[in-house]
Design a protein around this motif. Structure first.
Motif, PDB file in Angstrom:
ATOM      1  N   GLU A 182       0.640  -0.735  -0.263  1.00 21.21           N
ATOM      2  CA  GLU A 182       0.121  -0.574   0.242  1.00 21.21           C
ATOM      3  C   GLU A 182       0.971   0.977  -0.025  1.00 21.21           C
TER       4      GLU A 182
ATOM      5  N   SER B 120     -13.751   5.120   4.688  1.00 22.24           N
ATOM      6  CA  SER B 120     -12.798   4.203   5.618  1.00 22.24           C
ATOM      7  C   SER B 120     -13.369   2.937   6.211  1.00 22.24           C
ATOM      8  N   GLY B 121     -12.129   2.308   5.967  1.00 22.09           N
ATOM      9  CA  GLY B 121     -12.933   1.008   6.651  1.00 22.09           C
ATOM     10  C   GLY B 121     -11.889   1.307   8.263  1.00 22.09           C
ATOM     11  N   THR B 122     -11.736   1.734   8.489  1.00 23.90           N
ATOM     12  CA  THR B 122     -11.020   2.206   9.688  1.00 23.90           C
ATOM     13  C   THR B 122     -11.792   3.334  10.416  1.00 23.90           C
TER      14      THR B 122
ATOM     15  N   ARG C 111     -13.089   9.534   2.345  1.00 21.75           N
ATOM     16  CA  ARG C 111     -11.462   9.670   1.777  1.00 21.75           C
ATOM     17  C   ARG C 111     -11.839   9.879   0.853  1.00 21.75           C
TER      18      ARG C 111
HETATM   19  P1  NG1 Z   1      -9.239   2.960   5.707  1.00 22.08           P
HETATM   20  O1  NG1 Z   1      -8.838   3.755   6.893  1.00 22.08           O
HETATM   21  O2  NG1 Z   1      -9.514   1.755   5.085  1.00 22.08           O
HETATM   22  O3  NG1 Z   1      -8.995   3.925   4.415  1.00 22.08           O
HETATM   23  C1  NG1 Z   1      -6.868   2.733   6.615  1.00 22.08           C
HETATM   24  C2  NG1 Z   1      -5.253   2.285   5.355  1.00 22.08           C
HETATM   25  C3  NG1 Z   1      -5.926   1.369   4.491  1.00 22.08           C
HETATM   26  C4  NG1 Z   1      -5.360   0.322   5.465  1.00 22.08           C
HETATM   27  C5  NG1 Z   1      -5.790  -0.120   6.658  1.00 22.08           C
HETATM   28  C6  NG1 Z   1      -5.554  -1.509   8.134  1.00 22.08           C
HETATM   29  C7  NG1 Z   1      -5.150   4.658   3.520  1.00 22.08           C
HETATM   30  C8  NG1 Z   1      -6.032   5.486   3.028  1.00 22.08           C
HETATM   31  N1  NG1 Z   1      -5.764   3.639   3.971  1.00 22.08           N
HETATM   32  O4  NG1 Z   1      -7.986   2.013   5.458  1.00 22.08           O
HETATM   33  O5  NG1 Z   1      -4.678   1.046   3.563  1.00 22.08           O
HETATM   34  O6  NG1 Z   1      -3.972   0.705   6.040  1.00 22.08           O
HETATM   35  O7  NG1 Z   1      -6.336   1.458   7.288  1.00 22.08           O
HETATM   36  O8  NG1 Z   1      -4.909  -0.152   9.010  1.00 22.08           O
HETATM   37  O9  NG1 Z   1      -3.811   4.604   4.042  1.00 22.08           O
END
Ligand code: NG1
Ligand code: ZN
Length: 536
Positions: free
Chosen positions: A379, A506-508, A513
């Motif tokens: 990534e 975002s998944g976290t 984003r």
């Molecule tokens: P999210 O929050 O879904 O964008 C982020 C990072 C991912 C991945 C996850 C897990 C970015 C843009 N997104 O996800 O690449 O590392 O956290 O930690 O960096």
């Protein structure tokens, strides 16, 4: 039979906070540490169930919130080969975490047992660890109650305070010990010995890399670097900085890989410590992400070498080694990226080998990489690794080189399969990989960076009332909902030279984003700002 009374008793000690909705996302559960007591207990139970479902294979539990602020914490489960928890079980995790009462929790546990076809009499084995967060110790205690309540052997194996990749390594080695897939000694020291042996083999006959400043984000990476250093004395020298594990509030604060990537600047603690051209690296709070950077020899400007640059360096080197070994055409190499990869990196790589784009989240990248003979995935934020197929490993071991050059290249490839942690991205293992490649090529950071020039880009976070309204397709590069929004984004993008922008939930984090890149810094910022305006 399910030890219902025991479960009930323990569960009463770990009540779910009211009006909180938990979701097992791409990185497990993640929120303020103080909210996670009930979740930890229940994940202990689920880890036990997962192990039972797999006939007693060892399951991992990692307590960390990675690059997020110190007050946050999180938990994720690790499957037997060191990979992320299987998808169907993610929904079991969410289902158990959100049971409002002990009664509902017990009912849900029974439903999981039924749906998962679990035989409760099977043994359960679990290994667990945590990072350095102050909330970690209490959360681990809650986790241990869960493990005891479901009858995990010996109450589980506490691997203490360690990095996420070490925990993944422990899971994989425990499950493969003595099998044809043996991956090393199941201990932290075993891991470091394995890496050190491969490093020594790969650096022999090459000039020693210069001492390397490593920003440990004031997190667990500091412990890992210190422990590993003892294995490579006289071969490789670290200069660890941001190693303060005592002062509250310092974890990931103006330090670490995420700070470097998002601020695109040098961590303040390193200011004045780098001479022009000298490279340095940053880990994140659980040491599974890596960023490199240096100051330009001419202008002293900050230059960042992110996950895309690491992928380009490593993939390029692997292609050369495979060719030099006389194995061209017999091993298919490929690179896997996400939409966040810089457009220039994709262009650069596509000229050399197959490149695949997948949705964000390690499990997607890892899975896609497994389709190649050698799959490189990173990534942009610095998380990634290389995976080797079973066929590739067998071919490397049976290959009969016909020249000394082929022999050397084959040996290097075999050592690389040991230096690389294929179970999961590891900042330490990735750092050693980068250093080995640079030493092999005789490259400086400047030479590495010259492979291609990043397009200026901007990543912004927009807080929205309901991020679930944002649905995507085409590996998250296009929105299907809210209806009509994508057309508006396209119209904006069309106004910028080399423009590209996309929006996803975002998944976290509870946010959407917005990513934008364009031909100039000003244009990238403006495009990001305008697209964010559409979302808001
Ligand atoms: P999210 O929050 O879904 O964008 C982020 C990072 C991912 C991945 C996850 C897990 C970015 C843009 N997104 O996800 O690449 O590392 O956290 O930690 O960096
Ligand atoms: Zn991390």
């Amino acid at each position: 039979d399910l030890p219902e009374e025991v479960l009930r008793e323990y569960s009463e000690k770990h009540k779910k906070p009211e009006s909180v909705n938990f979701a097992y996302g791409t990185a497990g559960f993640r929120t303020l540490g103080e909210r996670l007591d009930s979740v930890m207990f229940r994940m202990g139970v689920l880890a036990g169930l997962r192990s039972k479902a797999l006939g007693g294979k060892t399951i991992g539990v990692m307590v960390t919130a990675s690059h997020n602020p110190e007050a946050d914490n999180g938990v994720k489960l690790v499957d037997p080969m060191g990979e992320m928890l299987e998808q169907s079980w993610e929904s079991y995790a969410t289902y158990l975490a959100n049971a409002e009462t002990t009664d509902e929790f017990i009912t849900n546990v029974q439903a999981v047992i039924y749906r998962g076809g679990i035989s409760i009499s099977q043994p359960a084995n679990v290994v667990y660890a945590r990072d350095t967060r102050p909330s970690g110790a209490a959360l681990v205690a809650a986790l241990e109650d869960g493990l005891k309540a479901i009858g995990v052997e010996g109450g589980g194996w506490n691997a203490g305070v360690t990095t996420t990749p070490v925990l993944h390594y422990l899971v994989r080695t425990t499950n493969t010990k003595g099998t044809p897939e043996d991956y090393g000694e199941p201990s932290e020291e075993g891991y470091y010995s394995k890496l050190a042996a491969a490093l020594k083999a790969l650096l022999s006959g090459k000039p020693s890399p210069p001492p390397l400043i490593v920003d440990c984000a004031n997190g667990v990476g500091a412990l890992s670097v210190a422990a590993f250093s003892k294995h490579v004395e006289g071969v490789f020298q670290f200069q660890p900085t941001n190693t303060d594990l005592q002062t509250p509030g310092l974890l990931n604060f103006k330090a670490g890989a995420d700070f470097v990537k998002t601020s695109q600047s040098i961590p303040p603690a390193l200011q004045g410590k780098l001479s022009a051209g000298q490279r340095a690296a940053s880990f994140d709070g659980d040491a599974d992400r890596l960023m490199y950077f240096y100051l330009d020899d001419q202008t002293s400007q900050f230059r960042m070498l992110d996950g895309d640059k690491i992928a380009a360096l490593v993939a390029g080197h692997l292609v050369e080694l495979v060719n030099a070994a006389g194995l061209a055409g017999r091993i298919e190499l490929g690179v896997v990226q996400t939409a966040y990869a810089n457009g220039s990196s994709t262009k650069f790589l596509e000229k050399r080998l197959p490149v695949k784009c997948v949705p964000t989240g390690v499990k997607h990248l890892h899975h896609a990489a497994e389709a190649f003979g050698i799959g490189v995935y990173f990534e942009a934020n610095g998380h990634g690794t290389v995976v080797f197929s079973k066929e590739t490993l067998a071919l490397l071991n049976s290959h009969q080189p016909s020249t000394p050059e082929q022999t050397k290249a084959t040996e290097d490839l075999i050592q690389l399969t040991k230096l690389i942690n294929s179970a999961v991205g590891d900042a330490l293992s990735d750092l050693l990989l980068v250093e080995v490649v640079l030493a092999s090529k005789g490259y400086t950071a400047t030479q590495w960076n010259s492979s291609y020039s990043d397009l200026p880009n901007r990543l912004v976070k927009v807080l929205v009332p309901d991020r679930s309204l944002y649905k995507t397709t085409d590996a998250e590069r296009k929105l299907t909902e809210p209806v009509g929004l994508q057309e508006k984004i396209d119209a904006l993008v069309a106004q910028y030279e080399a423009g590209r922008s996309f929006v996803r939930a975002s998944g976290t984090e509870d946010a959407v984003r917005v990513y934008a890149e364009a031909g100039t810094r000003e244009a990238a910022d403006e495009l990001a700002f305008k697209v964010a305006g559409l979302v808001y």
